[in-house]
Design an enzyme around this catalytic site. Structure first.
Site, mmCIF file in Angstrom:
data_model
loop_
_atom_site.group_PDB
_atom_site.id
_atom_site.type_symbol
_atom_site.label_atom_id
_atom_site.label_comp_id
_atom_site.label_asym_id
_atom_site.label_seq_id
_atom_site.Cartn_x
_atom_site.Cartn_y
_atom_site.Cartn_z
ATOM 1 N N ASP A 1 46.859 8.771 -21.945
ATOM 2 C CA ASP A 1 46.368 8.852 -23.322
ATOM 3 C C ASP A 1 45.399 7.725 -23.705
ATOM 4 O OD1 ASP A 1 49.019 9.844 -22.811
ATOM 5 O OD2 ASP A 1 49.258 10.280 -24.925
ATOM 6 N N ASN B 1 44.849 10.485 -28.475
ATOM 7 C CA ASN B 1 44.800 9.420 -29.490
ATOM 8 C C ASN B 1 43.474 8.680 -29.495
ATOM 9 O OD1 ASN B 1 48.019 8.984 -28.257
ATOM 10 N ND2 ASN B 1 47.679 9.672 -30.346
ATOM 11 N N ASN C 1 50.250 16.565 -29.455
ATOM 12 C CA ASN C 1 50.791 16.865 -30.782
ATOM 13 C C ASN C 1 49.879 16.443 -31.926
ATOM 14 O OD1 ASN C 1 51.667 14.203 -29.804
ATOM 15 N ND2 ASN C 1 52.675 14.004 -31.782
ATOM 16 N N HIS C 2 48.849 15.620 -31.649
ATOM 17 C CA HIS C 2 47.885 15.252 -32.689
ATOM 18 C C HIS C 2 46.573 16.029 -32.552
ATOM 19 C CE1 HIS C 2 50.432 12.118 -34.177
ATOM 20 N NE2 HIS C 2 50.419 11.436 -33.047
ATOM 21 N N HIS D 1 52.212 11.046 -23.573
ATOM 22 C CA HIS D 1 52.727 10.934 -24.941
ATOM 23 C C HIS D 1 53.444 9.627 -25.224
ATOM 24 C CE1 HIS D 1 54.208 11.943 -28.907
ATOM 25 N NE2 HIS D 1 55.460 11.787 -28.498
ATOM 26 N N HIS E 1 53.129 6.675 -23.759
ATOM 27 C CA HIS E 1 52.216 5.538 -23.589
ATOM 28 C C HIS E 1 52.750 4.438 -22.680
ATOM 29 C CE1 HIS E 1 49.743 6.362 -27.531
ATOM 30 N NE2 HIS E 1 50.019 7.460 -26.837
#
Length: 265
Positions: free
Chosen positions: A9, A39, A66-67, A171, A173
């Site tokens: 990410d 992200n 999810n974002h 997710h 991180h």
């Protein structure tokens, strides 16, 4: 055989800066690079600027999570086959949950899926992937499983063992130390880690998360400035199997850069 780098990410401006500086240096080493851009824009979601930085640096595919819907820009980008949103969303959701690419004469499919444990509701990722894998001509398949629970990630890896080339988690991180090839040939790591500020709490300036825990009230999370790190997973893939797998780590520091590969491929 395809040499693939999967990058965890990307978080905010520091993550984008390191992607822009370091990813181009790897183009000759890897046949294909997958980057999770979940992200990349301010720590939440993806916008056009972030997508262009990541693809301009050499990423062949950019996955989400999810974002995915945090920035309206993303709706204009979803027609690009390089951008892959989660597969297990309701019918009619814009975009695609997987894309198939021709790489050096080989077919390579990249899939993005969401977990359900401790996450917002989505369709069953196990069943969604079962349905996808009934299709032919996918070639070698890499699954980015964007999930919270380590048990759910491990379960999906075992469920798909021998049917996909790799299952790599995103997710949380935090890079995990369980890089392996499962018994039937599927490469696996619970979480690839992230690409963003080193001295942070999963990308955020520590003050925001600390105050949230101490006061039990919401606090703004700001992207931490300073040196960044890039974490990922390297794989050698052939005929939908992983032959070699290892962790990739690179640090950007004011006093110089550090680099490690475990093992070097």
């Amino acid at each position: 055989m395809l040499r693939v780098l999967f990058v965890g990410d990307v978080y905010g401006r520091p993550g984008r800066r390191l992607i822009a500086a370091h990813l181009p240096t790897l183009r000759e080493r890897f046949d294909f690079m997958v980057v999770n851009g979940e992200n990349a824009a301010g720590g939440f979601g993806l916008n056009r600027e972030a997508f262009e930085v990541i693809t301009g640096a050499g990423a062949g595919a950019v996955t989400l999570g999810n974002h995915a819907w945090h920035h309206k820009d993303v709706y204009k980008l979803l027609g690009d086959p390089r951008l892959i949103r989660p597969l297990n969303l309701p019918s009619g959701t814009p975009g695609r949950g997987y894309s198939t690419f021709e790489v050096n004469g080989e077919r390579l499919t990249v899939v993005n899926a969401l977990g359900r444990v401790f996450m917002e509701a989505s369709h069953n990722p196990f069943l969604a992937l079962d349905e996808l894998l009934e299709q032919g001509d996918l070639g070698s398949v890499i699954v980015d499983f964007h999930a919270e629970a380590t048990s759910e990630k491990a379960a999906l890896g075992w469920h798909l063992d021998g049917r996909v080339a790799a299952v790599i988690g995103t997710h949380t991180h935090v890079a995990t130390a369980d890089t392996r090839i499962l018994p039937r040939g599927t490469g696996f790591q619970t979480d690839a880690g992230f690409t963003g500020p080193m001295h942070s709490i999963i990308g955020a300036d520590p003050e925001g998360p600390l105050q949230k825990f101490l006061t039990e009230r919401p606090h703004r999370f700001a992207v931490k400035d300073g040196g960044a790190e890039l974490n990922g997973v390297m794989m050698e893939i052939k005929a939908n199997r992983t032959l070699k797998i290892g962790r990739y780590h690179h640090e950007e520091r004011h006093s110089g850069e550090r680099h490690s590969e475990e093992p070097a491929l």
